[in-house]
Design a protein around this motif. Structure first.
Motif, PDB file in Angstrom:
ATOM      1  N   VAL A 120       0.859  -1.183   0.000  1.00  8.73           N
ATOM      2  CA  VAL A 120       0.000   0.000   0.000  1.00  8.73           C
ATOM      3  C   VAL A 120       0.896   1.233   0.000  1.00  8.73           C
ATOM      4  CG1 VAL A 120      -1.714   1.306   1.343  1.00  8.73           C
ATOM      5  CG2 VAL A 120      -1.848  -1.195   1.254  1.00  8.73           C
ATOM      6  N   ILE A 121       0.512   2.226  -0.779  1.00 18.15           N
ATOM      7  CA  ILE A 121       1.203   3.506  -0.782  1.00 18.15           C
ATOM      8  C   ILE A 121       0.142   4.591  -0.664  1.00 18.15           C
ATOM      9  CG2 ILE A 121       2.634   5.099  -2.110  1.00 18.15           C
ATOM     10  CD1 ILE A 121       3.486   2.033  -3.279  1.00 18.15           C
ATOM     11  N   LEU A 144      -5.245  -2.982   4.516  1.00 17.08           N
ATOM     12  CA  LEU A 144      -4.593  -4.256   4.845  1.00 17.08           C
ATOM     13  C   LEU A 144      -5.402  -5.106   5.810  1.00 17.08           C
ATOM     14  CD1 LEU A 144      -0.930  -2.981   5.285  1.00 17.08           C
ATOM     15  CD2 LEU A 144      -1.838  -4.346   3.398  1.00 17.08           C
ATOM     16  N   ALA A 145      -6.569  -4.613   6.219  1.00 18.05           N
ATOM     17  CA  ALA A 145      -7.432  -5.302   7.187  1.00 18.05           C
ATOM     18  C   ALA A 145      -6.691  -5.539   8.512  1.00 18.05           C
ATOM     19  CB  ALA A 145      -7.982  -6.599   6.612  1.00 18.05           C
ATOM     20  N   LEU A 146      -5.971  -4.517   8.967  1.00 22.55           N
ATOM     21  CA  LEU A 146      -5.254  -4.564  10.238  1.00 22.55           C
ATOM     22  C   LEU A 146      -5.716  -3.419  11.133  1.00 22.55           C
ATOM     23  CD1 LEU A 146      -1.622  -5.144   8.907  1.00 22.55           C
ATOM     24  CD2 LEU A 146      -3.075  -6.824  10.050  1.00 22.55           C
ATOM     25  N   GLN A 147      -5.444  -3.565  12.413  1.00 19.53           N
ATOM     26  CA  GLN A 147      -5.699  -2.494  13.370  1.00 19.53           C
ATOM     27  C   GLN A 147      -4.377  -1.759  13.631  1.00 19.53           C
ATOM     28  OE1 GLN A 147      -8.764  -1.620  14.596  1.00 19.53           O
ATOM     29  NE2 GLN A 147      -9.397  -3.114  13.042  1.00 19.53           N
ATOM     30  N   PRO A 148      -4.430  -0.470  13.981  1.00 18.93           N
ATOM     31  CA  PRO A 148      -3.195   0.270  14.236  1.00 18.93           C
ATOM     32  C   PRO A 148      -2.284  -0.368  15.288  1.00 18.93           C
ATOM     33  CG  PRO A 148      -5.014   1.800  14.023  1.00 18.93           C
ATOM     34  CD  PRO A 148      -5.602   0.410  14.029  1.00 18.93           C
ATOM     35  N   ASP A 149      -2.851  -1.040  16.287  1.00 19.51           N
ATOM     36  CA  ASP A 149      -1.998  -1.656  17.302  1.00 19.51           C
ATOM     37  C   ASP A 149      -1.349  -2.952  16.814  1.00 19.51           C
ATOM     38  OD1 ASP A 149      -4.206  -3.348  17.374  1.00 19.51           O
ATOM     39  OD2 ASP A 149      -4.527  -3.147  19.526  1.00 19.51           O
ATOM     40  N   GLN A 150      -1.613  -3.325  15.544  1.00 11.60           N
ATOM     41  CA  GLN A 150      -0.994  -4.505  14.949  1.00 11.60           C
ATOM     42  C   GLN A 150       0.154  -4.138  14.009  1.00 11.60           C
ATOM     43  OE1 GLN A 150      -4.828  -5.911  13.296  1.00 11.60           O
ATOM     44  NE2 GLN A 150      -4.362  -7.841  14.336  1.00 11.60           N
TER      45      GLN A 150
END
Length: 177
Positions: A120-121, A144-150
């Motif tokens: 991702v850019i 990316l289907a992630l959470q910021p704490d990941q």
């Protein structure tokens, strides 16, 4: 009047090459419009009408862009390619969030031969509020289907750190010399 180095926040060696920059300065943190305004303001301070100062600033930008294209003037810092390849080998997803426009970031990554490593850019043109606001991180995490704490953040400016902190990033690393 301030010297160019003071104006932009960079340090030059005896040959004129930029060897360091202020992580809080306009070259590190400013958007293209910010930089054009600084250039135009300097022309205005020298007595040019604002319309002439901004015209000259835009012409200077065009000439600088042409020279960048001619030279393909983006080069990775020492150790970056090896780091990126190790991340790729360990299936670490890499993302770039930048104060540059997305198209410029893509071009620079292509010049360095490393575009394929970044999933991702996100340039400032893809969000309503760029750094230091958290929107870029949130957008990248969503894609990316992630959470910021990941995720972890490696940055080189105070605005990077502020963005990561305000987004709730789990790991933050200040890149320094």
């Amino acid at each position: 009047m301030a010297s160019y180095a003071e104006l932009w926040g960079n340090t030059h060696d005896e040959t004129g090459e930029i060897v360091a920059y202020s992580r809080n300065g306009p070259l590190a943190m400013g958007l293209t419009g910010d930089l054009l305004s600084i250039i135009a303001w300097q022309g205005y301070r020298l007595g040019l009408p604002w319309s002439e100062a901004i015209r000259l600033a835009r012409e200077s930008q065009q000439l600088a862009n042409e020279e960048m294209e001619r030279l393909c003037a983006a080069h990775p810092l020492p150790g970056v390619i090896e780091f990126i390849k190790k991340c790729d080998q360990h299936n670490v997803l890499l993302v770039i969030v930048t104060a540059d426009e997305t198209s410029e970031a893509l071009k620079h990554l292509a010049w360095m031969g490393i575009r394929r490593y970044f999933k991702v850019i996100i340039g400032h043109d893809r969000v309503a509020q760029g750094k230091p606001f958290p929107e870029m991180v949130h957008k990248a995490c969503f894609e990316l289907a992630l959470q910021p704490d990941q995720v972890a953040l490696i940055g080189d400016t105070n605005s990077d750190m502020q963005m990561g902190n305000s987004a709730g990033v789990g790991g933050i690393h200040w890149a320094h010399e």
